[in-house]
Design a protein around this motif. Sequence first.
Motif, PDB file in Angstrom:
ATOM      1  N   LEU A   1      13.660  13.975 -14.939  1.00 20.71           N
ATOM      2  CA  LEU A   1      13.575  12.514 -15.058  1.00 20.71           C
ATOM      3  C   LEU A   1      14.854  11.866 -14.556  1.00 20.71           C
ATOM      4  CD1 LEU A   1      12.196   9.911 -16.046  1.00 20.71           C
ATOM      5  CD2 LEU A   1      13.096  10.408 -18.335  1.00 20.71           C
ATOM      6  N   LEU A   2      15.997  12.409 -14.976  1.00 16.73           N
ATOM      7  CA  LEU A   2      17.287  11.832 -14.581  1.00 16.73           C
ATOM      8  C   LEU A   2      17.495  11.938 -13.075  1.00 16.73           C
ATOM      9  CD1 LEU A   2      19.891  10.545 -15.683  1.00 16.73           C
ATOM     10  CD2 LEU A   2      20.851  12.854 -15.849  1.00 16.73           C
ATOM     11  N   ILE A   3      17.171  13.095 -12.501  1.00 15.30           N
ATOM     12  CA  ILE A   3      17.329  13.290 -11.058  1.00 15.30           C
ATOM     13  C   ILE A   3      16.496  12.286 -10.280  1.00 15.30           C
ATOM     14  CG2 ILE A   3      16.764  14.852  -9.160  1.00 15.30           C
ATOM     15  CD1 ILE A   3      17.623  17.165 -10.942  1.00 15.30           C
ATOM     16  N   ASN A   4      15.267  12.090 -10.713  1.00 13.56           N
ATOM     17  CA  ASN A   4      14.380  11.169 -10.003  1.00 13.56           C
ATOM     18  C   ASN A   4      14.853   9.729 -10.117  1.00 13.56           C
ATOM     19  OD1 ASN A   4      11.528  12.278  -8.882  1.00 13.56           O
ATOM     20  ND2 ASN A   4      12.338  13.650 -10.436  1.00 13.56           N
ATOM     21  N   LEU A   5      15.267   9.324 -11.303  1.00 10.21           N
ATOM     22  CA  LEU A   5      15.716   7.939 -11.491  1.00 10.21           C
ATOM     23  C   LEU A   5      16.955   7.653 -10.647  1.00 10.21           C
ATOM     24  CD1 LEU A   5      15.254   7.473 -15.354  1.00 10.21           C
ATOM     25  CD2 LEU A   5      13.784   6.625 -13.528  1.00 10.21           C
ATOM     26  N   ILE A   6      17.942   8.538 -10.713  1.00 10.05           N
ATOM     27  CA  ILE A   6      19.174   8.335  -9.953  1.00 10.05           C
ATOM     28  C   ILE A   6      18.898   8.410  -8.455  1.00 10.05           C
ATOM     29  CG2 ILE A   6      21.441   9.302  -9.434  1.00 10.05           C
ATOM     30  CD1 ILE A   6      21.670  10.138 -12.339  1.00 10.05           C
ATOM     31  N   GLY A   7      18.098   9.382  -8.041  1.00 11.19           N
ATOM     32  CA  GLY A   7      17.802   9.540  -6.622  1.00 11.19           C
ATOM     33  C   GLY A   7      17.121   8.315  -6.028  1.00 11.19           C
TER      34      GLY A   7
ATOM     35  N   ALA B   1       0.825  -1.208   0.000  1.00 14.06           N
ATOM     36  CA  ALA B   1       0.000   0.000   0.000  1.00 14.06           C
ATOM     37  C   ALA B   1       0.859   1.259   0.000  1.00 14.06           C
ATOM     38  CB  ALA B   1      -0.932  -0.002   1.206  1.00 14.06           C
ATOM     39  N   ALA B   2       2.015   1.211   0.635  1.00 12.91           N
ATOM     40  CA  ALA B   2       2.878   2.390   0.708  1.00 12.91           C
ATOM     41  C   ALA B   2       3.450   2.766  -0.651  1.00 12.91           C
ATOM     42  CB  ALA B   2       4.014   2.146   1.699  1.00 12.91           C
ATOM     43  N   LEU B   3       3.483   1.816  -1.591  1.00 10.40           N
ATOM     44  CA  LEU B   3       4.033   2.112  -2.912  1.00 10.40           C
ATOM     45  C   LEU B   3       3.189   3.130  -3.667  1.00 10.40           C
ATOM     46  CD1 LEU B   3       5.318  -1.304  -4.328  1.00 10.40           C
ATOM     47  CD2 LEU B   3       6.651   0.687  -3.647  1.00 10.40           C
ATOM     48  N   VAL B   4       1.905   3.188  -3.389  1.00  8.63           N
ATOM     49  CA  VAL B   4       1.051   4.164  -4.067  1.00  8.63           C
ATOM     50  C   VAL B   4       1.540   5.573  -3.762  1.00  8.63           C
ATOM     51  CG1 VAL B   4      -1.288   5.066  -4.284  1.00  8.63           C
ATOM     52  CG2 VAL B   4      -0.922   2.609  -4.009  1.00  8.63           C
ATOM     53  N   GLY B   5       1.900   5.823  -2.502  1.00  8.69           N
ATOM     54  CA  GLY B   5       2.436   7.122  -2.139  1.00  8.69           C
ATOM     55  C   GLY B   5       3.744   7.417  -2.839  1.00  8.69           C
ATOM     56  N   VAL B   6       4.559   6.384  -3.036  1.00 10.10           N
ATOM     57  CA  VAL B   6       5.822   6.558  -3.746  1.00 10.10           C
ATOM     58  C   VAL B   6       5.562   6.958  -5.192  1.00 10.10           C
ATOM     59  CG1 VAL B   6       7.898   5.375  -4.562  1.00 10.10           C
ATOM     60  CG2 VAL B   6       7.051   4.955  -2.250  1.00 10.10           C
ATOM     61  N   PHE B   7       4.622   6.269  -5.850  1.00  6.89           N
ATOM     62  CA  PHE B   7       4.308   6.585  -7.238  1.00  6.89           C
ATOM     63  C   PHE B   7       3.848   8.030  -7.390  1.00  6.89           C
ATOM     64  CE2 PHE B   7       3.066   1.861  -7.722  1.00  6.89           C
ATOM     65  CZ  PHE B   7       4.390   1.533  -7.945  1.00  6.89           C
ATOM     66  N   ILE B   8       3.039   8.504  -6.446  1.00  6.47           N
ATOM     67  CA  ILE B   8       2.484   9.843  -6.543  1.00  6.47           C
ATOM     68  C   ILE B   8       3.552  10.907  -6.291  1.00  6.47           C
ATOM     69  CG2 ILE B   8       0.824  11.440  -5.473  1.00  6.47           C
ATOM     70  CD1 ILE B   8      -0.989   9.065  -4.961  1.00  6.47           C
ATOM     71  N   SER B   9       4.573  10.580  -5.508  1.00  5.62           N
ATOM     72  CA  SER B   9       5.526  11.599  -5.092  1.00  5.62           C
ATOM     73  C   SER B   9       6.651  11.851  -6.095  1.00  5.62           C
ATOM     74  CB  SER B   9       6.139  11.217  -3.740  1.00  5.62           C
ATOM     75  OG  SER B   9       6.833   9.989  -3.840  1.00  5.62           O
ATOM     76  N   VAL B  10       6.937  10.900  -6.982  1.00  7.72           N
ATOM     77  CA  VAL B  10       8.086  11.064  -7.879  1.00  7.72           C
ATOM     78  C   VAL B  10       7.639  11.520  -9.270  1.00  7.72           C
ATOM     79  CG1 VAL B  10       9.591   9.466  -6.671  1.00  7.72           C
ATOM     80  CG2 VAL B  10       8.051   8.592  -8.417  1.00  7.72           C
ATOM     81  N   THR B  11       8.496  12.338  -9.895  1.00  6.20           N
ATOM     82  CA  THR B  11       8.144  12.945 -11.180  1.00  6.20           C
ATOM     83  C   THR B  11       8.920  12.272 -12.306  1.00  6.20           C
ATOM     84  OG1 THR B  11       8.073  14.977  -9.886  1.00  6.20           O
ATOM     85  CG2 THR B  11       7.664  15.190 -12.217  1.00  6.20           C
ATOM     86  N   THR B  12       8.747  10.980 -12.462  1.00  5.57           N
ATOM     87  CA  THR B  12       9.429  10.258 -13.529  1.00  5.57           C
ATOM     88  C   THR B  12       8.569  10.224 -14.793  1.00  5.57           C
ATOM     89  OG1 THR B  12       8.586   8.242 -12.463  1.00  5.57           O
ATOM     90  CG2 THR B  12      10.877   8.833 -12.052  1.00  5.57           C
ATOM     91  N   VAL B  13       7.416   9.576 -14.707  1.00 10.36           N
ATOM     92  CA  VAL B  13       6.522   9.503 -15.872  1.00 10.36           C
ATOM     93  C   VAL B  13       6.067  10.886 -16.330  1.00 10.36           C
ATOM     94  CG1 VAL B  13       4.214   8.773 -16.592  1.00 10.36           C
ATOM     95  CG2 VAL B  13       5.754   7.134 -15.524  1.00 10.36           C
TER      96      VAL B  13
END
Length: 321
Positions: free
Chosen positions: A279-285, A242-254
Amino acid sequence: MSHLRLLVPAELSAAVLALLGRYPGVAHLTQVRGASLAPAGDLIELDVVREAADELIEELQQLGLSSAGAICVSPVDLSLSAGSIRAERQAPGNSPDSVIWQQVESRTGTDSALSGTFLAFLTIAALLAGIGVVLDSPITVVGAMVVGPEFGPLAAISVGLIRRRPRLARRGFVTLAVGFPVAMLFTAGAAWVGARTGLVNAGELATNTQTEFIYKPGVLSLVVALLAGAAGMLSTTSGKSAALVGVFISVTTVPAAGYAAVATVFGEWHQVWGSALQLLINLIGIVVAGVVTLFVVRRFDVFRAARRGRRARSKLETRLP
């Protein structure tokens, strides 16, 4: 607790039962002789507390059971018995903090597979992000974040690096390297069609204010990526999906991928480079935070195993005359 179903060749049955009989945290041990047809042998089932499951599975693998037979693991949602209580007391530790590493590797390996389903979800997410950019709609962008499946390959890279599984890390990297360009290509194609049919125009990108954060990365973008990566890996290792939903919403990859694709069609190169950097910052981070989190979790596992060993030796010494 976790339920283990073991298909044990006859020549390994005695060794497996001897291991299970002395292992702390095991309950509800059963054996059905000759029940396994392929491989020919016995069916052995048991429940084991989560904090002891990882070490037990490793010892079963060392006996050769994973190659000569089979080890199947499934969660137990509820177990009410004196045996369960006794098993919990035998294995020190806290179940939510315990990690079954083989299960984590299996889950991330499955989630990082370059499949038609993965490409479809990532493409749909990028298209949603592109529409959100054109409409200047944060709600649509958030929807794209939730749909995006990119955390699976990122988790696979982190697990592969910390567990020294180069094939797993390479699988995650290849999936991302193929998936994002494919999704962006479809999104750019859709934007081109929209521009030719009059559905969208370049002016809409210049006036959006609700989604401009996508192409304006900063220090906080990295902070968010690091926090999301840590939360995502804790969710993966603890099995709390369930916590992964919050992760998806917080990162600006897509959203960044979708924005870059749309901006490319309209020649808004400042927004293209800003989105690409985001995108690069989010993926690496996310990967860096995932590796650090897994390293800490792994160290904690080693410490807990050593403490469990000391307790077991102490109990043995008290029983000796």
